[in-house]
Motif scaffolding. Structure first.
Motif, PDB file in Angstrom:
ATOM      1  N   GLY A  64       0.802  -1.209   0.000  1.00 52.99           N
ATOM      2  CA  GLY A  64       0.000   0.000   0.000  1.00 52.99           C
ATOM      3  C   GLY A  64       0.839   1.265   0.000  1.00 52.99           C
ATOM      4  O   GLY A  64       2.060   1.247   0.195  1.00 52.99           O
ATOM      5  N   LEU A  65       0.157   2.387  -0.207  1.00 49.18           N
ATOM      6  CA  LEU A  65       0.835   3.681  -0.290  1.00 49.18           C
ATOM      7  C   LEU A  65       1.468   4.113   1.022  1.00 49.18           C
ATOM      8  O   LEU A  65       2.281   5.042   1.041  1.00 49.18           O
ATOM      9  N   ARG A  66       1.100   3.456   2.127  1.00 45.06           N
ATOM     10  CA  ARG A  66       1.633   3.858   3.425  1.00 45.06           C
ATOM     11  C   ARG A  66       3.142   3.656   3.530  1.00 45.06           C
ATOM     12  O   ARG A  66       3.781   4.225   4.428  1.00 45.06           O
ATOM     13  N   VAL A  67       3.757   2.864   2.621  1.00 47.60           N
ATOM     14  CA  VAL A  67       5.188   2.588   2.735  1.00 47.60           C
ATOM     15  C   VAL A  67       6.025   3.568   1.922  1.00 47.60           C
ATOM     16  O   VAL A  67       7.240   3.379   1.806  1.00 47.60           O
ATOM     17  N   TRP A  68       5.408   4.635   1.389  1.00 47.25           N
ATOM     18  CA  TRP A  68       6.198   5.567   0.579  1.00 47.25           C
ATOM     19  C   TRP A  68       7.362   6.196   1.348  1.00 47.25           C
ATOM     20  O   TRP A  68       8.407   6.485   0.726  1.00 47.25           O
ATOM     21  N   PRO A  69       7.266   6.442   2.681  1.00 44.02           N
ATOM     22  CA  PRO A  69       8.459   6.967   3.365  1.00 44.02           C
ATOM     23  C   PRO A  69       9.658   6.026   3.276  1.00 44.02           C
ATOM     24  O   PRO A  69      10.814   6.477   3.286  1.00 44.02           O
ATOM     25  N   GLY A  70       9.403   4.715   3.194  1.00 42.08           N
ATOM     26  CA  GLY A  70      10.506   3.779   3.030  1.00 42.08           C
ATOM     27  C   GLY A  70      11.224   3.976   1.712  1.00 42.08           C
ATOM     28  O   GLY A  70      12.456   3.845   1.634  1.00 42.08           O
ATOM     29  N   ILE A  71      10.473   4.306   0.654  1.00 45.71           N
ATOM     30  CA  ILE A  71      11.097   4.575  -0.641  1.00 45.71           C
ATOM     31  C   ILE A  71      11.966   5.823  -0.551  1.00 45.71           C
ATOM     32  O   ILE A  71      13.104   5.849  -1.037  1.00 45.71           O
ATOM     33  N   ALA A  72      11.427   6.875   0.065  1.00 48.26           N
ATOM     34  CA  ALA A  72      12.198   8.115   0.207  1.00 48.26           C
ATOM     35  C   ALA A  72      13.469   7.884   1.024  1.00 48.26           C
ATOM     36  O   ALA A  72      14.550   8.372   0.667  1.00 48.26           O
ATOM     37  N   ALA A  73      13.344   7.115   2.111  1.00 46.07           N
ATOM     38  CA  ALA A  73      14.520   6.839   2.938  1.00 46.07           C
ATOM     39  C   ALA A  73      15.553   6.025   2.169  1.00 46.07           C
ATOM     40  O   ALA A  73      16.763   6.302   2.233  1.00 46.07           O
ATOM     41  N   GLY A  74      15.095   5.016   1.426  1.00 46.03           N
ATOM     42  CA  GLY A  74      16.025   4.224   0.628  1.00 46.03           C
ATOM     43  C   GLY A  74      16.718   5.054  -0.436  1.00 46.03           C
ATOM     44  O   GLY A  74      17.924   4.895  -0.680  1.00 46.03           O
ATOM     45  N   ALA A  75      15.968   5.959  -1.084  1.00 48.71           N
ATOM     46  CA  ALA A  75      16.570   6.819  -2.113  1.00 48.71           C
ATOM     47  C   ALA A  75      17.638   7.725  -1.510  1.00 48.71           C
ATOM     48  O   ALA A  75      18.713   7.925  -2.091  1.00 48.71           O
ATOM     49  N   LEU A  76      17.360   8.274  -0.330  1.00 50.42           N
ATOM     50  CA  LEU A  76      18.351   9.128   0.329  1.00 50.42           C
ATOM     51  C   LEU A  76      19.594   8.331   0.725  1.00 50.42           C
ATOM     52  O   LEU A  76      20.718   8.842   0.644  1.00 50.42           O
ATOM     53  N   LEU A  77      19.387   7.087   1.156  1.00 54.01           N
ATOM     54  CA  LEU A  77      20.535   6.253   1.516  1.00 54.01           C
ATOM     55  C   LEU A  77      21.427   5.987   0.304  1.00 54.01           C
ATOM     56  O   LEU A  77      22.658   6.019   0.405  1.00 54.01           O
ATOM     57  N   VAL A  78      20.794   5.721  -0.836  1.00 56.29           N
ATOM     58  CA  VAL A  78      21.580   5.477  -2.047  1.00 56.29           C
ATOM     59  C   VAL A  78      22.328   6.738  -2.460  1.00 56.29           C
ATOM     60  O   VAL A  78      23.526   6.693  -2.792  1.00 56.29           O
ATOM     61  N   ILE A  79      21.654   7.879  -2.447  1.00 54.61           N
ATOM     62  CA  ILE A  79      22.287   9.139  -2.855  1.00 54.61           C
ATOM     63  C   ILE A  79      23.395   9.527  -1.884  1.00 54.61           C
ATOM     64  O   ILE A  79      24.428  10.085  -2.286  1.00 54.61           O
ATOM     65  N   ALA A  80      23.210   9.203  -0.610  1.00 52.92           N
ATOM     66  CA  ALA A  80      24.233   9.526   0.385  1.00 52.92           C
ATOM     67  C   ALA A  80      25.545   8.809   0.109  1.00 52.92           C
ATOM     68  O   ALA A  80      26.607   9.251   0.569  1.00 52.92           O
ATOM     69  N   GLY A  81      25.494   7.717  -0.648  1.00 51.40           N
ATOM     70  CA  GLY A  81      26.727   7.020  -0.990  1.00 51.40           C
ATOM     71  C   GLY A  81      27.613   7.784  -1.946  1.00 51.40           C
ATOM     72  O   GLY A  81      28.801   7.458  -2.095  1.00 51.40           O
ATOM     73  N   PHE A  82      27.057   8.820  -2.592  1.00 49.83           N
ATOM     74  CA  PHE A  82      27.849   9.628  -3.516  1.00 49.83           C
ATOM     75  C   PHE A  82      28.453  10.863  -2.850  1.00 49.83           C
ATOM     76  O   PHE A  82      29.297  11.528  -3.445  1.00 49.83           O
ATOM     77  N   GLY A  83      27.997  11.209  -1.667  1.00 46.42           N
ATOM     78  CA  GLY A  83      28.507  12.396  -0.992  1.00 46.42           C
ATOM     79  C   GLY A  83      27.483  12.955  -0.025  1.00 46.42           C
ATOM     80  O   GLY A  83      26.392  12.375   0.156  1.00 46.42           O
ATOM     81  N   PRO A  84      27.798  14.087   0.589  1.00 45.91           N
ATOM     82  CA  PRO A  84      26.867  14.686   1.560  1.00 45.91           C
ATOM     83  C   PRO A  84      25.542  15.057   0.920  1.00 45.91           C
ATOM     84  O   PRO A  84      25.479  15.481  -0.233  1.00 45.91           O
ATOM     85  N   LEU A  85      24.480  14.912   1.684  1.00 41.99           N
ATOM     86  CA  LEU A  85      23.149  15.259   1.197  1.00 41.99           C
ATOM     87  C   LEU A  85      22.940  16.767   1.228  1.00 41.99           C
ATOM     88  O   LEU A  85      23.466  17.457   2.091  1.00 41.99           O
ATOM     89  N   ASN A  86      22.189  17.258   0.248  1.00 38.06           N
ATOM     90  CA  ASN A  86      21.842  18.674   0.206  1.00 38.06           C
ATOM     91  C   ASN A  86      20.423  18.809  -0.354  1.00 38.06           C
ATOM     92  O   ASN A  86      19.714  17.810  -0.535  1.00 38.06           O
ATOM     93  N   LEU A  87      20.024  20.025  -0.646  1.00 38.62           N
ATOM     94  CA  LEU A  87      18.679  20.257  -1.146  1.00 38.62           C
ATOM     95  C   LEU A  87      18.451  19.560  -2.484  1.00 38.62           C
ATOM     96  O   LEU A  87      17.355  19.044  -2.757  1.00 38.62           O
ATOM     97  N   TYR A  88      19.475  19.541  -3.334  1.00 38.33           N
ATOM     98  CA  TYR A  88      19.346  18.877  -4.628  1.00 38.33           C
ATOM     99  C   TYR A  88      19.158  17.366  -4.453  1.00 38.33           C
ATOM    100  O   TYR A  88      18.398  16.732  -5.192  1.00 38.33           O
ATOM    101  N   SER A  89      19.853  16.795  -3.476  1.00 38.22           N
ATOM    102  CA  SER A  89      19.704  15.360  -3.203  1.00 38.22           C
ATOM    103  C   SER A  89      18.290  15.033  -2.772  1.00 38.22           C
ATOM    104  O   SER A  89      17.701  14.032  -3.208  1.00 38.22           O
ATOM    105  N   VAL A  90      17.739  15.880  -1.921  1.00 40.62           N
ATOM    106  CA  VAL A  90      16.365  15.669  -1.458  1.00 40.62           C
ATOM    107  C   VAL A  90      15.391  15.766  -2.624  1.00 40.62           C
ATOM    108  O   VAL A  90      14.417  14.992  -2.708  1.00 40.62           O
ATOM    109  N   ALA A  91      15.630  16.699  -3.550  1.00 39.92           N
ATOM    110  CA  ALA A  91      14.742  16.845  -4.706  1.00 39.92           C
ATOM    111  C   ALA A  91      14.798  15.607  -5.595  1.00 39.92           C
ATOM    112  O   ALA A  91      13.752  15.132  -6.087  1.00 39.92           O
ATOM    113  N   ILE A  92      15.989  15.048  -5.821  1.00 38.38           N
ATOM    114  CA  ILE A  92      16.097  13.829  -6.634  1.00 38.38           C
ATOM    115  C   ILE A  92      15.405  12.665  -5.932  1.00 38.38           C
ATOM    116  O   ILE A  92      14.695  11.867  -6.569  1.00 38.38           O
ATOM    117  N   ALA A  93      15.595  12.555  -4.616  1.00 32.40           N
ATOM    118  CA  ALA A  93      14.918  11.495  -3.860  1.00 32.40           C
ATOM    119  C   ALA A  93      13.405  11.656  -3.939  1.00 32.40           C
ATOM    120  O   ALA A  93      12.664  10.668  -4.023  1.00 32.40           O
TER     121      ALA A  93
END
Length: 335
Positions: A64-93
């Motif tokens: 169900g749609l209730r798990v969408w925060p898990g997708i956002a968290a996973g996307a941020l974890l993947v992006i964090a592997g490339f460097g520090p998170l910023n506003l652009y990283s959050v937008a891509i996630a």
């Protein structure tokens, strides 16, 4: 009564949290696997097959749609592997989260069923869940990279097309596999030859895919009969793993520019690779859906005939017996 309600709500909340964590972990793990085979387009690292998008769509369809925060968290974890998170990283996630959410909402509007037991479900997943919804993630990511200055001028559309096809292939290849795995139930009695056939099918697919993607001859079409065999014999449970095997073998060969990918530019290599992946996934998914729909229709007809025979037997037992007697038996009784 209040205590029972509180316990029920607590169990639901715990289940939701566990589902989110599972989706986040699956997204991150899929991202790590996808990054093992990446190419550089316009100075941007993209992957020809991005499994996390398929994981996200499957997670939303199943939990169900209730798990969408898990997708956002996973996307941020993947992006964090490339460097520090910023506003652009959050937008891509956010774009990577919005695309699968849009896919599930669109699929719900057309009456999609996760069993993928109808042709219309296969077509909807291909064109709405994979090709249409991933336009969002690719567009958001490329616009963010352009605003950040990480995307050189004149490279927007090459990067966009590579990003879009990677996300779309993730849905086409990974989502059906996860849906089939979730619905899989081991039958109580399986003839040994069925297990042998399934093992031979997977091994043959891997061997032929390796030969086709590493040979200098143009033999990529050889994998399609095996995918068709899997879809006809085992439906989605056979077609999805075979399509995944083809992609897993083909992507490294394309990245290494081996076999039929040798001597081509990056754009031509990606076109050939995605044509192969798309053809294998589309063939397996749609043929499996058609076969399942046909089998379900036959079972419905058989059940309807049995029900009709029972009704006739209750209303007129003698006529029902006479009706269902074989011709030769009827002739002997007449004599």
């Amino acid at each position: 009564m209040a205590a029972v309600l509180r316990n029920t709500e607590a169990r639901r909340a715990a289940g939701a949290v566990l589902s989110m964590l599972g989706v986040a972990l699956g997204y991150w793990a899929g991202g790590r696997l996808g990054l093992l085979a990446q190419v550089v387009v316009g100075g941007v690292h993209v992957t020809p097959l991005w499994p996390p998008t398929g994981v996200a769509v499957a997670g939303l369809l199943l939990f169900g749609l209730r798990v969408w925060p898990g997708i956002a968290a996973g996307a941020l974890l993947v992006i964090a592997g490339f460097g520090p998170l910023n506003l652009y990283s959050v937008a891509i996630a956010a774009g990577n989260t919005l695309a699968p959410v849009a896919a599930v909402l669109i699929l719900a509007r057309v009456g999609f069923r996760v069993e993928l037991d109808r042709l219309r479900d296969g077509v909807a997943l291909v064109f709405l869940g994979a090709l249409a919804s991933t336009l969002i993630s690719a567009s958001v990511a490329c616009l963010v990279l352009l605003a950040d200055g990480a995307l050189p001028d004149g490279q927007f559309w090459p990067v966009w097309s590579a990003w879009w096809t990677g996300d779309a292939m993730g849905v086409l290849v990974v989502t059906p596999l996860l849906l089939a795995a979730h619905a899989a139930r081991l039958p109580r009695e399986v003839p040994p030859h069925r297990w042998a056939e399934a093992a031979l099918l997977l091994a043959s697919t891997a061997a032929v895919a390796m030969l086709a993607t590493r040979s200098s001859l143009s033999l990529l079409f050889l994998v399609l009969p095996l995918v068709m065999w899997a879809a006809l014999r085992f439906q989605l449970a056979g077609a999805a793993p075979c399509a995944l095997v083809v992609s897993v073998v083909a992507v490294p060969a394309a990245v290494d520019r081996a076999g039929p990918f040798e001597g081509h530019g990056l754009l031509a290599t990606m076109v050939v690779l995605q044509a192969l992946n798309g053809a294998a996934a589309l063939t397996g998914l749609l043929l499996a859906a058609v076969t399942t729909e046909r089998d379900n229709t036959l079972r419905t007809i058989e059940q309807a005939c049995q029900d009709l025979a029972e009704v006739v037997h209750r209303l007129a037992p003698s006529e029902a017996t006479q009706l269902w007697l074989p011709p030769e038996t009827e002739g002997r009784q007449t004599d």
